[in-house]
Design an enzyme around this catalytic site. Structure first.
Site, PDB file in Angstrom:
ATOM      1  CD  GLU A 141      -1.783  -2.335   1.624  1.00  0.00           C
ATOM      2  OE1 GLU A 141      -0.595  -2.599   1.947  1.00  0.00           O
ATOM      3  OE2 GLU A 141      -2.713  -3.165   1.726  1.00  0.00           O
ATOM      4  CG  MET A 185      22.131  12.524   4.003  1.00  0.00           C
ATOM      5  SD  MET A 185      23.285  13.708   3.303  1.00  0.00           S
ATOM      6  CE  MET A 185      22.326  14.302   1.925  1.00  0.00           C
ATOM      7  CG  PHE A 241     -10.343  -9.432  11.242  1.00  0.00           C
ATOM      8  CD1 PHE A 241      -9.095  -9.821  11.726  1.00  0.00           C
ATOM      9  CD2 PHE A 241     -10.570  -9.462   9.876  1.00  0.00           C
ATOM     10  CE1 PHE A 241      -8.095 -10.240  10.862  1.00  0.00           C
ATOM     11  CE2 PHE A 241      -9.576  -9.892   9.001  1.00  0.00           C
ATOM     12  CZ  PHE A 241      -8.334 -10.275   9.497  1.00  0.00           C
TER      13      PHE A 241
HETATM   14  C1  TPP Z   1      12.317   6.092   5.805  1.00  0.00           C
HETATM   15  C2  TPP Z   1      13.557   6.790   6.206  1.00  0.00           C
HETATM   16  N1  TPP Z   1      14.351   6.275   7.155  1.00  0.00           N
HETATM   17  C3  TPP Z   1      15.492   6.899   7.514  1.00  0.00           C
HETATM   18  C4  TPP Z   1      15.856   8.075   6.928  1.00  0.00           C
HETATM   19  C5  TPP Z   1      17.137   8.790   7.343  1.00  0.00           C
HETATM   20  N2  TPP Z   1      18.061   8.853   6.207  1.00  0.00           N
HETATM   21  C6  TPP Z   1      18.174   9.939   5.402  1.00  0.00           C
HETATM   22  S1  TPP Z   1      19.245   9.709   4.154  1.00  0.00           S
HETATM   23  C7  TPP Z   1      19.632   8.166   4.673  1.00  0.00           C
HETATM   24  C8  TPP Z   1      20.621   7.323   3.937  1.00  0.00           C
HETATM   25  C9  TPP Z   1      20.120   6.928   2.607  1.00  0.00           C
HETATM   26  O1  TPP Z   1      20.923   5.917   2.115  1.00  0.00           O
HETATM   27  P1  TPP Z   1      20.840   5.531   0.595  1.00  0.00           P
HETATM   28  O2  TPP Z   1      19.432   5.306   0.202  1.00  0.00           O
HETATM   29  O3  TPP Z   1      21.777   4.423   0.318  1.00  0.00           O
HETATM   30  O4  TPP Z   1      21.294   6.866  -0.135  1.00  0.00           O
HETATM   31  P2  TPP Z   1      22.747   7.542  -0.100  1.00  0.00           P
HETATM   32  O5  TPP Z   1      22.708   8.605   0.943  1.00  0.00           O
HETATM   33  O6  TPP Z   1      23.748   6.493   0.203  1.00  0.00           O
HETATM   34  O7  TPP Z   1      22.913   8.122  -1.466  1.00  0.00           O
HETATM   35  C10 TPP Z   1      18.915   7.849   5.825  1.00  0.00           C
HETATM   36  C11 TPP Z   1      19.035   6.570   6.548  1.00  0.00           C
HETATM   37  C12 TPP Z   1      14.974   8.601   5.964  1.00  0.00           C
HETATM   38  N3  TPP Z   1      15.203   9.772   5.367  1.00  0.00           N
HETATM   39  N4  TPP Z   1      13.851   7.938   5.604  1.00  0.00           N
END
Ligand code: TPP
Ligand code: MG
Lengths: 557, 179
Positions: free
Chosen positions: A51, A467, A113
């Site tokens: 969903e 990030m 439910f």
């Molecule tokens: C649902 C969710 N959980 C946690 C975060 C915190 N968060 C922001 S950026 C990030 C890392 C993202 O990793 P990736 O998708 O591999 O992208 P990258 O930064 O490596 O390009 C996290 C954990 C978020 N924004 N959204």
């Protein structure tokens, strides 16, 4: 005519011009699904894997087209699975109508439910919601939901329909869809004149716009204003694609990872003209020190955004287009040579610090992708470093061609949104996503394959939650706790193939170019697993809680 | 409601009267918004009105000018809200109702209590061997003062309705233009 509630739901959707819905069936919406079966030639229903994917798809569809996105889910877990998607749409002001089923009125309040109080749960993340247990109130609620979703500041509206309301019958007649409520301009003539005067007497005006400029289609007026006063233009993350990236006045994105020229120009300006933007903390940094002393002219459709995060000198509430049309005749056209020369200097300075390394750097990967993008291709970015790199690097021609979760920053938004964007535009869409976010939505590959959607997925795979890792490296003594994904041994190309899609792994820029050539010719989804170094940083960066003065452009020497 | 006191220099008390659609769940929408945005509400009453379609919510709110504007514009974003009026203290009749139950312990205490009640024009609503219930209607300050006085005796229970307000003169909220 006398119709059953479930039939009324579907016919009212049709009456509102809906021809595509995303959803997932279950016990309390099976009546609606039966009605959808009868009307399958009028409304196409797309079954998602989850969903949440349905909400992001409806959201991506709405962002890419400007139309209302619609999704449907069953009660209980179906409804709770929608929450993240609804909140994502809410924070980015995306028009969406969400229909949920609920147990019959007799059972409401008994913890039956799959009974869940979804109107209670979504109260703070919808513009409004309706609990409908009387079939007579069904069509009016859905009609109101559509009007609300796209009136004023757009947003999601939820209609929860109990089982009995779907099964009971009542009279229904088709009505022409109501126009959205006309926005009133809530400022006095003096305030408009005052704002114009402040702009006219300013020495270093700066035009800054956000997502509101895109939702009301104000891009031409924004450029007209900037031309008249000889000002540079910047935008928030949500504003990207609102003004063509190549426009000579456009300096790019502002904020925590804003570009150098736009950040410095905003810092130096003496009159900030903020249009359809809400000064989110990621855009301003520390608010108490945001542009002290400068004049702020703020125009937004939502009165509650005015002077909420900043002390606006002139706060004009109303439709942005109308406000600009009224403002423009009061503006004195003049060149501001010193200011434009200063801005040109900033551009040169920015060119000087640009990342010009060779090889498969994030920037080079995105530039290679950019070569395949035409003006109408919609690019979706998930959330993380790759999102910021995409926002900084990719070039856009037309509004609504860059879609990303800005306000909520929802990882896992990407694939669903790319599905919605591809279906809304009827064209190939592109998804730039990180490995972390991809793990959160890869199930929707099944949907993309089933719908034969030509989606190019550029998976910027740094084997980390990049990030967060960046923050840990810069501000937490390098303690990169729980942000390495190197232990995961997923073969993403095999995974794509297992879903019935295709893909390629690339470890050099040449590989990437070759893969992109294939990807942009593919009939269905194509995933490029692109190796990115885990130590890459997003720069510039305004440290959390910092101000425009604290932005750093380099790390180390 | 939250009663935490935030130290804002220009903190003031404002009274808002709000006309809302008379529908189930509306009060919840309003209070949920107050909670989410951390508005400092010290009194809230809901009542029926002259129209069957409308309910009236009276809110006492502490905050600075900016918070007050936020409160107002956030209220207007709720579709169930019809009119929001900030009421000027001078131009309004404000009152509240107090029920207070006091121990009827000694003759001396009883006499003092009844004397004070007479002076404040409080009414005796219940008189039992061991307790007295008084009712007092008036401005909140008047009620505060009375309660303060009663602290010398044994207060068993207190219940206050919260403030209700009407503008003086013929001004009618229902007819106010929705901004
Ligand atoms: C649902 C969710 N959980 C946690 C975060 C915190 N968060 C922001 S950026 C990030 C890392 C993202 O990793 P990736 O998708 O591999 O992208 P990258 O930064 O490596 O390009 C996290 C954990 C978020 N924004 N959204
Ligand atoms: Mg990653």
């Amino acid at each position: 005519m006398l119709l059953q509630g479930s039939e009324i739901v579907v016919r009212t959707l049709m009456e509102q011009g809906v021809d595509l819905v995303y959803g997932f069936p279950g016990g309390t919406v099976v009546d609606i699904y039966d009605a959808l079966y009868q009307h399958q030639n009028d409304i196409r229903h797309v079954l998602t894997a989850h969903e949440q994917g349905a909400t992001h798809a409806a959201d991506g569809y709405a962002r890419a087209t400007g139309k209302v996105g619609v999704c449907i889910a069953t009660s209980g877990p179906g409804a709770t699975n929608l929450v993240t998607g609804i909140a994502t749409a809410f924070l980015d002001s995306v028009p969406m109508v969400v229909i949920t089923g609920n147990v019959a009125l007799d059972n409401i309040g008994t913890d039956a439910f799959q009974e869940i109080d979804i109107t209670g749960i979504t109260l703070p993340i919808t513009k409004h919601n309706y609990f409908v247990s009387d079939v007579n109130k069904l069509a009016p609620a859905i009609r109101e939901a559509f009007v609300l979703a796209c009136s004023g500041r757009p947003g999601p509206v939820l209609v929860d329909v109990t089982k009995n309301a779907q099964e009971d019958k009542t009279e229904w007649e088709q009505m022409p869809p109501a126009a959205s409520e006309k926005t009133t301009q809530r400022y006095l003539r003096e305030e408009l004149v005052g704002a114009a005067e402040a702009i006219n007497t300013s020495v270093r005006p700066y035009v800054y716009f956000g997502g509101g400029a895109i939702s009301c289609g104000a891009q031409e007026l924004i450029i007209e204003l900037a031309d008249a006063i000889d000002a540079p233009i910047g935008c928030s993350l949500m504003g990207i694609s609102g003004v063509p990236t190549g426009h000579p006045r456009f300096l790019g994105m502002e904020g925590m990872h804003g570009r150098l020229a736009s950040t410095l120009a905003m810092r130096e300006s003496d009159c900030l003209i903020a249009l359809g933007t809400r000064f989110n903390d990621r855009a301003t940094g520390n608010r108490s020190n945001f542009k002290p002393g400068a004049t702020i002219v703020h125009i937004d459709v939502d009165v509650s955004e005015l002077s909420k995060n900043t002390s606006d000198s002139f706060a004009l509430a109303g439709d942005l287009k109308v406000a600009l049309q009224e403002l423009l005749p009061l503006i004195r056209k003049r060149a501001r040579t010193n200011w434009s020369e200063y801005v040109a200097g900033l551009r040169a300075q920015e060119a000087g610090v640009l990342d010009r390394r060779e090889g498969l750097t994030p920037r080079n990967a995105l530039l290679a992708l950019g070569e395949h993008l035409d003006a109408a291709t919609c690019v979706v970015a998930d959330v993380g470093q790759h999102q910021m790199w995409a926002a900084q690097t990719l070039r856009f021609e037309r509004p609504r061609t860059f879609v990303t979760s800005g306000g909520l920053g929802t990882m896992g938004f990407g694939l669903g949104a790319a599905i919605g964007a591809a279906m809304g535009t009827g064209r190939r869409s592109v998804l730039v996503i990180g490995d972390g976010g991809f793990y959160m939505c890869l199930n929707e590959l099944a949907t993309a394959v089933a719908e034969r959607l030509p989606i190019v997925v550029l998976l910027m795979n740094n084997a980390s939650l990049g990030m967060v890792r960046q923050w840990q490296r810069l501000f937490y003594g390098g303690r990169c706790n729980q942000t390495s994904l190197a232990g995961r041994k997923t073969d993403f190309v095999m995974l794509a193939r297992a879903f019935g899609a295709d893909g390629a792994r690339v470890e050099s820029l040449d590989d990437l170019r070759e893969a992109l050539d294939v990807a942009f010719r593919a009939q269905g989804p194509f995933l490029i697993d692109c190796a990115i170094d885990a130590d890459e940083l997003v720069l510039p960066m305004m440290p959390p809680g910092g101000t425009l003065d604290d932005v750093f452009y380099k790390v180390g020497e | 409601m939250t009663c935490s006191i935030r130290l804002v220099s220009s903190m003031e008390r404002y009274t808002f009267a709000i006309l809302v659609r008379n529908q189930s769940g509306v009060l919840n929408r309003v209070t949920s918004m107050f909670r989410r945005r951390q508005f400092n509400i010290s009194s809230l009453t809901v009542s029926e009105t002259e129209s069957a379609d409308l309910s009236r919510i009276t809110v006492l709110f502490d905050g600075d000018e900016q918070a007050k504007q936020q409160l107002k514009s956030q209220l207007y974003k709720l579709p169930d809200i019809k009119v929001v009026s900030e009421l000027d203290r001078e131009q309004t009749v404000n009152c509240e109702l107090l029920l207070i139950k006091l121990a009827n312990s000694s003759a001396a205490a009883r006499n003092d209590i009844l004397d004070a009640a007479g002076a404040f024009e409080a009414r005796v609503m219940d008189y039992a061997r061991d307790a007295i219930i008084l009712q007092l209607v008036g401005e909140s300050r008047h009620i505060d003062n009375f309660i303060d006085l009663m602290r010398d005796y044994e207060i068993l229970e207190i219940c206050r309705t919260g403030v209700v307000s009407l503008q003086r003169g013929s001004a009618v909220m229902r007819n106010a233009k929705r901004l």
